[in-house]
Design a protein around this motif. Structure first.
Motif, mmCIF file in Angstrom:
data_model
loop_
_atom_site.group_PDB
_atom_site.id
_atom_site.type_symbol
_atom_site.label_atom_id
_atom_site.label_comp_id
_atom_site.label_asym_id
_atom_site.label_seq_id
_atom_site.Cartn_x
_atom_site.Cartn_y
_atom_site.Cartn_z
ATOM 1 N N GLY A 5 -17.650 8.684 47.667
ATOM 2 C CA GLY A 5 -18.873 9.487 47.721
ATOM 3 C C GLY A 5 -19.613 9.473 46.398
ATOM 4 N N ILE A 6 -18.880 9.531 45.299
ATOM 5 C CA ILE A 6 -19.498 9.497 43.972
ATOM 6 C C ILE A 6 -20.139 8.138 43.721
ATOM 7 C CG2 ILE A 6 -19.020 9.555 41.496
ATOM 8 C CD1 ILE A 6 -16.859 11.664 42.117
ATOM 9 N N ILE A 7 -19.432 7.078 44.099
ATOM 10 C CA ILE A 7 -19.972 5.730 43.913
ATOM 11 C C ILE A 7 -21.243 5.544 44.756
ATOM 12 C CG2 ILE A 7 -19.525 3.273 44.322
ATOM 13 C CD1 ILE A 7 -16.611 3.835 43.485
ATOM 14 N N SER A 8 -21.226 6.027 45.998
ATOM 15 C CA SER A 8 -22.402 5.937 46.863
ATOM 16 C C SER A 8 -23.583 6.685 46.257
ATOM 17 C CB SER A 8 -22.099 6.501 48.246
ATOM 18 O OG SER A 8 -21.103 5.752 48.864
ATOM 19 N N THR A 9 -23.329 7.861 45.718
ATOM 20 C CA THR A 9 -24.382 8.659 45.088
ATOM 21 C C THR A 9 -24.940 7.938 43.874
ATOM 22 O OG1 THR A 9 -23.306 10.688 45.849
ATOM 23 C CG2 THR A 9 -24.912 10.906 44.069
ATOM 24 N N LEU A 10 -24.080 7.333 43.077
ATOM 25 C CA LEU A 10 -24.525 6.587 41.898
ATOM 26 C C LEU A 10 -25.360 5.368 42.289
ATOM 27 C CD1 LEU A 10 -21.376 6.754 39.594
ATOM 28 C CD2 LEU A 10 -23.554 7.966 39.302
#
Length: 97
Positions: A5-10
């Motif tokens: 989720g963090i990677i997708s947001t970034l």
């Protein structure tokens, strides 16, 4: 799951920022920046020339001028030295200094 989720947001944030940077490096983006600068600083240093229908110079204005035209094209208004100037049915040429 959280790491994905963090990677997708970034990735989404990088795409948005990249799109903004790309847009403001296009000619259209540069015009938008110039318009925003003019709106926020009370205009730009310009020369405005007003011509009659037969091409004779009627008036010329110089200074920090913020121009607003109408959607119909028959009226141009601007402020110069704290005074409003409205021009109807004339050819108006504006040059940035």
């Amino acid at each position: 799951m959280k790491k994905t989720g963090i990677i997708s947001t970034l990735i989404v944030a990088a795409l948005i920022i990249g799109s903004i940077v790309w847009y403001f490096n296009t000619a259209s983006g540069q015009r938008t920046l110039k318009n925003m600068k003019s709106n926020n600083s009370g205009g730009m240093e310009r020369i405005v020339k007003v011509y009659s229908g037969d091409g004779e110079l009627i008036e010329q204005y110089e200074g920090k001028i913020d121009i607003q035209d109408t959607e119909y094209g028959n009226k141009v208004l601007f402020d110069i030295n704290g005074k409003r100037v409205v021009i109807y049915n004339a050819t108006v040429v504006t040059e940035e200094k």
